[in-house]
Design a protein around this motif. Sequence first.
Motif, PDB file in Angstrom:
ATOM      1  N   UNK A  10      20.018 -41.559  -4.077  1.00 36.53           N
ATOM      2  CA  UNK A  10      21.338 -42.128  -4.341  1.00 36.53           C
ATOM      3  C   UNK A  10      21.357 -42.991  -5.593  1.00 36.53           C
ATOM      4  N   UNK A  11      20.176 -43.366  -6.095  1.00 34.18           N
ATOM      5  CA  UNK A  11      20.126 -44.138  -7.343  1.00 34.18           C
ATOM      6  C   UNK A  11      20.208 -43.256  -8.583  1.00 34.18           C
ATOM      7  N   UNK A  12      20.110 -41.941  -8.415  1.00 28.97           N
ATOM      8  CA  UNK A  12      20.284 -41.037  -9.552  1.00 28.97           C
ATOM      9  C   UNK A  12      21.698 -41.233 -10.096  1.00 28.97           C
ATOM     10  N   UNK A  13      21.870 -41.408 -11.402  1.00 28.62           N
ATOM     11  CA  UNK A  13      23.201 -41.680 -11.953  1.00 28.62           C
ATOM     12  C   UNK A  13      24.248 -40.678 -11.498  1.00 28.62           C
ATOM     13  N   UNK A  14      25.306 -41.193 -10.926  1.00 29.84           N
ATOM     14  CA  UNK A  14      26.418 -40.367 -10.474  1.00 29.84           C
ATOM     15  C   UNK A  14      26.313 -39.876  -9.053  1.00 29.84           C
ATOM     16  N   UNK A  15      25.116 -39.923  -8.449  1.00 27.16           N
ATOM     17  CA  UNK A  15      24.921 -39.336  -7.126  1.00 27.16           C
ATOM     18  C   UNK A  15      25.659 -40.105  -6.039  1.00 27.16           C
ATOM     19  N   UNK A  16      25.486 -41.418  -6.002  1.00 31.69           N
ATOM     20  CA  UNK A  16      26.128 -42.208  -4.949  1.00 31.69           C
ATOM     21  C   UNK A  16      27.642 -42.095  -5.019  1.00 31.69           C
ATOM     22  N   UNK A  17      28.188 -42.045  -6.234  1.00 32.07           N
ATOM     23  CA  UNK A  17      29.649 -41.998  -6.384  1.00 32.07           C
ATOM     24  C   UNK A  17      30.229 -40.729  -5.770  1.00 32.07           C
ATOM     25  N   UNK A  18      29.649 -39.558  -6.091  1.00 34.55           N
ATOM     26  CA  UNK A  18      30.231 -38.334  -5.529  1.00 34.55           C
ATOM     27  C   UNK A  18      29.897 -38.186  -4.046  1.00 34.55           C
ATOM     28  N   UNK A 123      27.113 -30.072  -5.900  1.00 32.32           N
ATOM     29  CA  UNK A 123      26.810 -31.102  -6.915  1.00 32.32           C
ATOM     30  C   UNK A 123      25.346 -31.530  -6.833  1.00 32.32           C
ATOM     31  N   UNK A 124      24.820 -31.665  -5.616  1.00 33.67           N
ATOM     32  CA  UNK A 124      23.399 -32.001  -5.503  1.00 33.67           C
ATOM     33  C   UNK A 124      22.537 -30.916  -6.148  1.00 33.67           C
ATOM     34  N   UNK A 125      22.872 -29.657  -5.889  1.00 29.83           N
ATOM     35  CA  UNK A 125      22.085 -28.563  -6.453  1.00 29.83           C
ATOM     36  C   UNK A 125      22.129 -28.585  -7.971  1.00 29.83           C
ATOM     37  N   UNK A 126      23.304 -28.837  -8.538  1.00 27.49           N
ATOM     38  CA  UNK A 126      23.437 -28.871  -9.996  1.00 27.49           C
ATOM     39  C   UNK A 126      22.748 -30.100 -10.586  1.00 27.49           C
ATOM     40  N   UNK A 127      22.824 -31.231  -9.880  1.00 25.17           N
ATOM     41  CA  UNK A 127      22.253 -32.471 -10.394  1.00 25.17           C
ATOM     42  C   UNK A 127      20.738 -32.449 -10.406  1.00 25.17           C
ATOM     43  N   UNK A 128      20.132 -31.820  -9.375  1.00 31.64           N
ATOM     44  CA  UNK A 128      18.680 -31.853  -9.247  1.00 31.64           C
ATOM     45  C   UNK A 128      17.988 -30.646  -9.863  1.00 31.64           C
ATOM     46  N   UNK A 129      18.728 -29.567 -10.109  1.00 33.89           N
ATOM     47  CA  UNK A 129      18.108 -28.345 -10.622  1.00 33.89           C
ATOM     48  C   UNK A 129      17.481 -28.595 -11.996  1.00 33.89           C
ATOM     49  N   UNK A 130      16.226 -28.169 -12.144  1.00 28.82           N
ATOM     50  CA  UNK A 130      15.541 -28.301 -13.423  1.00 28.82           C
ATOM     51  C   UNK A 130      15.054 -29.695 -13.740  1.00 28.82           C
ATOM     52  N   UNK A 131      15.042 -30.604 -12.752  1.00 29.17           N
ATOM     53  CA  UNK A 131      14.564 -31.967 -12.959  1.00 29.17           C
ATOM     54  C   UNK A 131      13.315 -32.198 -12.118  1.00 29.17           C
ATOM     55  N   UNK A 132      12.566 -33.275 -12.413  1.00 28.80           N
ATOM     56  CA  UNK A 132      11.400 -33.572 -11.569  1.00 28.80           C
ATOM     57  C   UNK A 132      11.772 -33.820 -10.106  1.00 28.80           C
ATOM     58  N   UNK A 133      13.037 -34.166  -9.855  1.00 25.48           N
ATOM     59  CA  UNK A 133      13.469 -34.438  -8.483  1.00 25.48           C
ATOM     60  C   UNK A 133      13.945 -33.190  -7.757  1.00 25.48           C
ATOM     61  N   UNK A 134      13.759 -32.004  -8.353  1.00 31.12           N
ATOM     62  CA  UNK A 134      14.276 -30.790  -7.724  1.00 31.12           C
ATOM     63  C   UNK A 134      13.651 -30.541  -6.354  1.00 31.12           C
ATOM     64  N   UNK A 135      12.399 -30.967  -6.176  1.00 29.91           N
ATOM     65  CA  UNK A 135      11.750 -30.767  -4.869  1.00 29.91           C
ATOM     66  C   UNK A 135      12.392 -31.613  -3.779  1.00 29.91           C
ATOM     67  N   UNK A 136      13.220 -32.592  -4.177  1.00 26.05           N
ATOM     68  CA  UNK A 136      13.897 -33.435  -3.189  1.00 26.05           C
ATOM     69  C   UNK A 136      15.215 -32.832  -2.721  1.00 26.05           C
ATOM     70  N   UNK A 137      15.529 -31.606  -3.142  1.00 31.89           N
ATOM     71  CA  UNK A 137      16.804 -30.998  -2.748  1.00 31.89           C
ATOM     72  C   UNK A 137      16.961 -30.897  -1.229  1.00 31.89           C
ATOM     73  N   UNK A 138      15.917 -30.522  -0.464  1.00 23.95           N
ATOM     74  CA  UNK A 138      16.081 -30.537   1.002  1.00 23.95           C
ATOM     75  C   UNK A 138      16.481 -31.912   1.539  1.00 23.95           C
ATOM     76  N   UNK A 139      15.950 -32.976   0.914  1.00 23.07           N
ATOM     77  CA  UNK A 139      16.325 -34.317   1.371  1.00 23.07           C
ATOM     78  C   UNK A 139      17.801 -34.590   1.051  1.00 23.07           C
ATOM     79  N   UNK A 140      18.266 -34.096  -0.085  1.00 21.48           N
ATOM     80  CA  UNK A 140      19.679 -34.259  -0.413  1.00 21.48           C
ATOM     81  C   UNK A 140      20.561 -33.517   0.589  1.00 21.48           C
TER      82      UNK A 140
END
Length: 402
Positions: A10-18, A123-140
């Motif tokens: 949720x600290x990823x920029x824009x994540x908490x807002x959407x 939005x989570x898929x687009x935000x995390x895709x191709x980033x070091x946090x992509x493995x956290x997509x299941x948590x999202x």
Amino acid sequence: MSSANYLTLLRIPGAAAFFFSAVVGRVGLAMTGIGIVWLVHARTGSFADAGLVTGCFAVADALGGPQTGRLVDLFGQRRVLLYAVTVHAGAVALLFAGGPLTVTGAILAGVSLPQLSALSAARWAALLRGTPAETALPRAFTLEALANGLSFLAGPALVSAVGAAGHPRLGSLLAAALVVGGGLALAVQRRTAPPVAGRAERHRAGRSLLRPAFVRLVALNAALGVFFGALQVSVTAYALGRGTPDAAPLLYAVSNCTNLAAGWAYGARHRESPPERQRALAAVGLALACLPLTAVEGPVPVAVCLALTGLAVPVLLVLFSVLAETSVDRAVLTQAFTWLGSASAAGSAGAAALAGRAVDAAGPHAGFAVGAAAALGMVALAVPGRPRGLRPGGAVPARRSR
């Protein structure tokens, strides 16, 4: 540790807002159907009329969801959301008008209902895709499942409390305000919205919705919807049959609490095993927990079985989202998420009628048997057989010399 992991997302920029904008809207979505029940019953004094209008709303929502997802993939979230919430507000006004416009308003309210769960997941898929946090997509996606669970706990309780206090119009008005407010808040956040693909890419990507892996996911969601619908009817029938109607909410609460706890715990840990294997194990666990419900009698054994089913459900929901994200092209991802939701809604609606007939014919255990059959069907879908002669890694075993 789990809180830190979720908070990091949720600290990823824009994540908490959407995410929280969608949560606000989803509480309203969870209130809308039961709000229509209170509104129409207060006006007509008939539960049959209230059920008819609410049924029209639910069918329109199930049919309209994938079309909304398709429009979002074509034109983007902002444009579709602005139109959707405008039509939804007008539809609620028709519901308030009453008379012959009530059914029309219910249908329009269902068709225009913003698919906020799918939009947030995309939005989570687009935000995390191709980033070091992509493995956290299941948590999202676990966060999304938890938000849905909490919304459908709080929303119906809130609108029912308002309706029981003698203000059914206020309950529907509050639901519409949350839906419109959450939808508009999401629409103005352009930075995290998934990009719209080009025409050629969309045309090519549309065929990915017909891939066997995704079709299986749709079938699994429909089967899970059957399980949900059958359980709702059967638990109520079980409590009424024992002469303890007050036990029904307690039994639901047991399942809901383990559902939320299991979802939180599952998302807090990273697992190396393939999602398909996890899905198969969760489906088997659901079936094993559900089968005893066809025979057990006492409230404590029933509560234990329901608690065990609640452990498997959130895992399945998260895995369905994870596998959908990898099964289709990203140009149609929102549409894919809406298809999963519509399949579950359709299964639940059909199962409610089927389980009701089973309960009338043979008692609550027959209704539980409908849910158990759906769980066994999920096992059959989630555990596809391997081709003969192949080992788990795809290697062909060597022939033994004779």
